[in-house]
Design a protein around this motif. Structure first.
Motif, PDB file in Angstrom:
ATOM      1  N   ARG A  35      30.441  -0.892 -38.524  1.00 36.12           N
ATOM      2  CA  ARG A  35      29.773  -1.077 -39.817  1.00 36.12           C
ATOM      3  C   ARG A  35      29.055   0.203 -40.230  1.00 36.12           C
ATOM      4  NH1 ARG A  35      28.909  -6.271 -41.575  1.00 36.12           N
ATOM      5  NH2 ARG A  35      31.077  -6.047 -41.135  1.00 36.12           N
ATOM      6  N   ARG A  36      29.401   0.704 -41.430  1.00 39.88           N
ATOM      7  CA  ARG A  36      28.787   1.958 -41.895  1.00 39.88           C
ATOM      8  C   ARG A  36      27.962   1.775 -43.161  1.00 39.88           C
ATOM      9  NH1 ARG A  36      31.161   6.524 -39.855  1.00 39.88           N
ATOM     10  NH2 ARG A  36      29.387   7.542 -40.828  1.00 39.88           N
ATOM     11  N   GLN A  37      28.411   0.873 -44.020  1.00 36.32           N
ATOM     12  CA  GLN A  37      27.643   0.578 -45.229  1.00 36.32           C
ATOM     13  C   GLN A  37      27.397  -0.919 -45.260  1.00 36.32           C
ATOM     14  OE1 GLN A  37      30.193   3.006 -48.303  1.00 36.32           O
ATOM     15  NE2 GLN A  37      28.038   3.223 -48.864  1.00 36.32           N
ATOM     16  N   ASP A  38      26.166  -1.313 -45.563  1.00 32.32           N
ATOM     17  CA  ASP A  38      25.800  -2.722 -45.533  1.00 32.32           C
ATOM     18  C   ASP A  38      24.700  -2.958 -46.563  1.00 32.32           C
ATOM     19  OD1 ASP A  38      25.610  -5.334 -44.877  1.00 32.32           O
ATOM     20  OD2 ASP A  38      24.914  -5.032 -42.812  1.00 32.32           O
ATOM     21  N   GLY A  39      25.106  -3.197 -47.795  1.00 36.75           N
ATOM     22  CA  GLY A  39      24.128  -3.385 -48.857  1.00 36.75           C
ATOM     23  C   GLY A  39      24.324  -4.719 -49.541  1.00 36.75           C
ATOM     24  N   ASN A  40      23.648  -4.863 -50.658  1.00 38.72           N
ATOM     25  CA  ASN A  40      23.780  -6.089 -51.450  1.00 38.72           C
ATOM     26  C   ASN A  40      23.834  -5.704 -52.925  1.00 38.72           C
ATOM     27  OD1 ASN A  40      23.011  -8.651 -52.909  1.00 38.72           O
ATOM     28  ND2 ASN A  40      23.012  -9.367 -50.780  1.00 38.72           N
ATOM     29  N   GLY A  63      43.520   9.421 -39.811  1.00 36.82           N
ATOM     30  CA  GLY A  63      43.663   8.388 -38.796  1.00 36.82           C
ATOM     31  C   GLY A  63      42.621   7.286 -38.906  1.00 36.82           C
ATOM     32  N   ASP A  64      41.529   7.551 -39.639  1.00 35.73           N
ATOM     33  CA  ASP A  64      40.497   6.521 -39.804  1.00 35.73           C
ATOM     34  C   ASP A  64      41.052   5.331 -40.591  1.00 35.73           C
ATOM     35  OD1 ASP A  64      38.596   8.001 -38.497  1.00 35.73           O
ATOM     36  OD2 ASP A  64      37.500   8.596 -40.306  1.00 35.73           O
ATOM     37  N   THR A  65      40.559   4.143 -40.256  1.00 33.75           N
ATOM     38  CA  THR A  65      40.837   2.969 -41.082  1.00 33.75           C
ATOM     39  C   THR A  65      39.525   2.485 -41.687  1.00 33.75           C
ATOM     40  OG1 THR A  65      40.602   1.532 -39.155  1.00 33.75           O
ATOM     41  CG2 THR A  65      42.816   2.202 -39.752  1.00 33.75           C
ATOM     42  N   LEU A  66      39.571   2.192 -42.979  1.00 37.27           N
ATOM     43  CA  LEU A  66      38.402   1.728 -43.714  1.00 37.27           C
ATOM     44  C   LEU A  66      38.654   0.281 -44.133  1.00 37.27           C
ATOM     45  CD1 LEU A  66      38.225   4.861 -43.867  1.00 37.27           C
ATOM     46  CD2 LEU A  66      37.258   4.615 -46.145  1.00 37.27           C
ATOM     47  N   GLN A  67      37.650  -0.545 -43.920  1.00 37.04           N
ATOM     48  CA  GLN A  67      37.743  -1.946 -44.348  1.00 37.04           C
ATOM     49  C   GLN A  67      36.487  -2.293 -45.111  1.00 37.04           C
ATOM     50  OE1 GLN A  67      38.583  -4.117 -40.589  1.00 37.04           O
ATOM     51  NE2 GLN A  67      40.447  -4.715 -41.677  1.00 37.04           N
ATOM     52  N   GLY A  68      36.657  -2.553 -46.404  1.00 41.02           N
ATOM     53  CA  GLY A  68      35.511  -2.897 -47.236  1.00 41.02           C
ATOM     54  C   GLY A  68      35.583  -4.336 -47.693  1.00 41.02           C
ATOM     55  N   GLU A  69      34.420  -4.935 -47.898  1.00 33.70           N
ATOM     56  CA  GLU A  69      34.374  -6.301 -48.410  1.00 33.70           C
ATOM     57  C   GLU A  69      33.193  -6.459 -49.362  1.00 33.70           C
ATOM     58  OE1 GLU A  69      33.774  -9.360 -45.495  1.00 33.70           O
ATOM     59  OE2 GLU A  69      34.198 -10.952 -46.944  1.00 33.70           O
ATOM     60  N   ILE A  70      33.451  -7.071 -50.484  1.00 36.06           N
ATOM     61  CA  ILE A  70      32.374  -7.450 -51.398  1.00 36.06           C
ATOM     62  C   ILE A  70      32.427  -8.964 -51.535  1.00 36.06           C
ATOM     63  CG2 ILE A  70      31.368  -7.237 -53.700  1.00 36.06           C
ATOM     64  CD1 ILE A  70      32.702  -4.506 -53.947  1.00 36.06           C
ATOM     65  N   GLU A  71      31.317  -9.595 -51.188  1.00 32.83           N
ATOM     66  CA  GLU A  71      31.229 -11.055 -51.183  1.00 32.83           C
ATOM     67  C   GLU A  71      31.613 -11.604 -52.556  1.00 32.83           C
ATOM     68  OE1 GLU A  71      27.383 -12.233 -49.794  1.00 32.83           O
ATOM     69  OE2 GLU A  71      27.792 -14.351 -50.099  1.00 32.83           O
ATOM     70  N   GLY A 113      33.330 -15.595 -61.912  1.00 31.89           N
ATOM     71  CA  GLY A 113      32.069 -15.364 -62.606  1.00 31.89           C
ATOM     72  C   GLY A 113      31.682 -13.892 -62.541  1.00 31.89           C
ATOM     73  N   HIS A 114      30.391 -13.620 -62.676  1.00 35.19           N
ATOM     74  CA  HIS A 114      29.897 -12.235 -62.691  1.00 35.19           C
ATOM     75  C   HIS A 114      28.946 -12.035 -61.518  1.00 35.19           C
ATOM     76  CE1 HIS A 114      31.647 -11.449 -66.648  1.00 35.19           C
ATOM     77  NE2 HIS A 114      31.269 -12.678 -66.963  1.00 35.19           N
ATOM     78  N   PRO A 115      29.449 -11.482 -60.414  1.00 35.91           N
ATOM     79  CA  PRO A 115      28.610 -11.372 -59.219  1.00 35.91           C
ATOM     80  C   PRO A 115      27.461 -10.382 -59.426  1.00 35.91           C
ATOM     81  CG  PRO A 115      30.690 -10.217 -58.893  1.00 35.91           C
ATOM     82  CD  PRO A 115      30.792 -10.935 -60.206  1.00 35.91           C
ATOM     83  N   ASP A 116      26.215 -10.858 -59.234  1.00 34.35           N
ATOM     84  CA  ASP A 116      25.067  -9.953 -59.331  1.00 34.35           C
ATOM     85  C   ASP A 116      24.289  -9.920 -58.020  1.00 34.35           C
ATOM     86  OD1 ASP A 116      23.962 -12.453 -59.373  1.00 34.35           O
ATOM     87  OD2 ASP A 116      22.989 -12.244 -61.327  1.00 34.35           O
ATOM     88  N   ALA A 117      24.824 -10.606 -57.008  1.00 31.59           N
ATOM     89  CA  ALA A 117      24.258 -10.558 -55.661  1.00 31.59           C
ATOM     90  C   ALA A 117      25.393 -10.843 -54.697  1.00 31.59           C
ATOM     91  CB  ALA A 117      23.145 -11.580 -55.494  1.00 31.59           C
ATOM     92  N   GLY A 118      25.200 -10.441 -53.438  1.00 36.16           N
ATOM     93  CA  GLY A 118      26.244 -10.643 -52.436  1.00 36.16           C
ATOM     94  C   GLY A 118      26.452  -9.367 -51.651  1.00 36.16           C
ATOM     95  N   CYS A 119      26.909  -9.539 -50.405  1.00 35.06           N
ATOM     96  CA  CYS A 119      27.064  -8.388 -49.504  1.00 35.06           C
ATOM     97  C   CYS A 119      28.120  -7.426 -50.032  1.00 35.06           C
ATOM     98  CB  CYS A 119      27.501  -8.863 -48.126  1.00 35.06           C
ATOM     99  SG  CYS A 119      26.255  -9.861 -47.330  1.00 35.06           S
ATOM    100  N   ILE A 120      27.844  -6.141 -49.863  1.00 36.91           N
ATOM    101  CA  ILE A 120      28.836  -5.093 -50.095  1.00 36.91           C
ATOM    102  C   ILE A 120      28.805  -4.220 -48.855  1.00 36.91           C
ATOM    103  CG2 ILE A 120      27.103  -3.914 -51.572  1.00 36.91           C
ATOM    104  CD1 ILE A 120      29.498  -2.439 -52.895  1.00 36.91           C
ATOM    105  N   ARG A 121      29.899  -4.271 -48.077  1.00 41.15           N
ATOM    106  CA  ARG A 121      29.859  -3.603 -46.778  1.00 41.15           C
ATOM    107  C   ARG A 121      31.188  -2.922 -46.471  1.00 41.15           C
ATOM    108  NH1 ARG A 121      30.262  -9.429 -44.743  1.00 41.15           N
ATOM    109  NH2 ARG A 121      28.019  -9.721 -44.698  1.00 41.15           N
ATOM    110  N   LEU A 122      31.072  -1.855 -45.678  1.00 42.85           N
ATOM    111  CA  LEU A 122      32.265  -1.081 -45.309  1.00 42.85           C
ATOM    112  C   LEU A 122      32.232  -0.775 -43.815  1.00 42.85           C
ATOM    113  CD1 LEU A 122      34.749   0.576 -46.583  1.00 42.85           C
ATOM    114  CD2 LEU A 122      33.308   2.559 -46.089  1.00 42.85           C
ATOM    115  N   ASP A 123      33.345  -1.061 -43.148  1.00 38.50           N
ATOM    116  CA  ASP A 123      33.523  -0.678 -41.748  1.00 38.50           C
ATOM    117  C   ASP A 123      34.491   0.493 -41.676  1.00 38.50           C
ATOM    118  OD1 ASP A 123      32.006  -2.883 -41.241  1.00 38.50           O
ATOM    119  OD2 ASP A 123      33.591  -4.038 -40.250  1.00 38.50           O
ATOM    120  N   VAL A 124      34.205   1.448 -40.792  1.00 40.29           N
ATOM    121  CA  VAL A 124      35.143   2.530 -40.507  1.00 40.29           C
ATOM    122  C   VAL A 124      35.517   2.427 -39.030  1.00 40.29           C
ATOM    123  CG1 VAL A 124      35.527   5.016 -40.485  1.00 40.29           C
ATOM    124  CG2 VAL A 124      34.092   3.992 -42.272  1.00 40.29           C
TER     125      VAL A 124
END
Ligand code: MN
Length: 227
Positions: free
Chosen positions: A163-168, A209-217, A148-159
């Motif tokens: 946790r460094r970014q934690d939005g919706n 050397g940093d590792t980035l892990q992002g997730e969008i619900e 579908g077309h996500p218009d809500a849900g977590c958008i977050r990034l860990d470095v």
């Protein structure tokens, strides 16, 4: 008739769970599309609406480590929802806009913040800060026909596990239909165009050397190492 030099390779993004490829035409990026990020960058979201800039299509980086770019000592992550169009046109209405979306992906708008800062101060274009090689790491596209077309849900990034970014996604100032409609009044949109829809608050620098892990619900994940 023949090409006088070898033609550059076609830029593509993978489609999740398949061997299919999405052919890329252009990359449009939205600036300051989350109020909290606008404020952290020193601007007033009530006074300045979001705006667009572009990256080069071949700035997409898929399935490889992110090479720390030259000419900068302050490269930042900006984790964003990517919107991939299957068709385009001009003067698309917001009501019709989502009919042009093929799918969505997790992406990073990597930014040479120091060079972007000089460009802002001097009134010069942003390309040196935004449109460099590998500046758009991107995960596989997930078709809207599946999620579908996500218009809500977590958008977050860990470095490095922090946790460094934690939005919706519901915090976007311009929603996806509005940005497609607005862009189509300025440009001829086409299937193959990809829009990076802006980043939530919490942007910051990366180091080798940093590792980035992002997730969008509802969309997926993007893992990346800086080398
Ligand atoms: Mn961005």
């Amino acid at each position: 008739m023949d090409f006088v030099i070898d033609p550059p390779p076609r830029v593509t993004l993978p489609v999740r769970g398949t061997d299919d490829l999405f052919p890329v035409h252009r990359i449009y990026c939205v600036g300051r599309n989350y109020a909290a990020h606008t404020i952290e960058m020193g601007y007033d979201p009530d006074k300045e609406p979001p705006f667009f800039f572009q990256k080069n299509p071949d700035n997409f980086l898929v399935g490889r480590d992110f090479p720390y770019p030259p000419a900068s000592k302050d490269v930042h992550f900006e984790f964003e929802l990517a919107v991939a169009l299957k068709s385009g046109g001009t003067d698309i209405s917001s009501a019709d806009a989502l009919n042009h979306v093929y799918g969505y992906a997790c992406a990073l708008d990597m930014t040479r913040r120091d060079l972007q800062g000089v460009a802002k101060k001097t009134g010069r274009p942003w390309e040196v800060g935004k449109a460099f090689e590998a500046s758009a790491p991107c995960g596989p596209i997930v078709p809207a026909s599946e999620i579908g077309h996500p218009d809500a849900g977590c958008i977050r990034l860990d470095v490095n596990g922090q946790r460094r970014q934690d939005g919706n996604l519901d915090q976007m100032i311009w929603k996806v239909p509005e940005m497609i409609s607005y862009l189509s009044g300025l440009f001829m949109l086409r299937g193959g165009d990809v829009i990076l829809s802006g980043t939530p608050a919490g942007v910051g620098p990366v180091a080798k050397g940093d590792t980035l892990q992002g997730e969008i619900e509802g969309v997926g994940t993007l893992d990346l190492k800086v080398v």
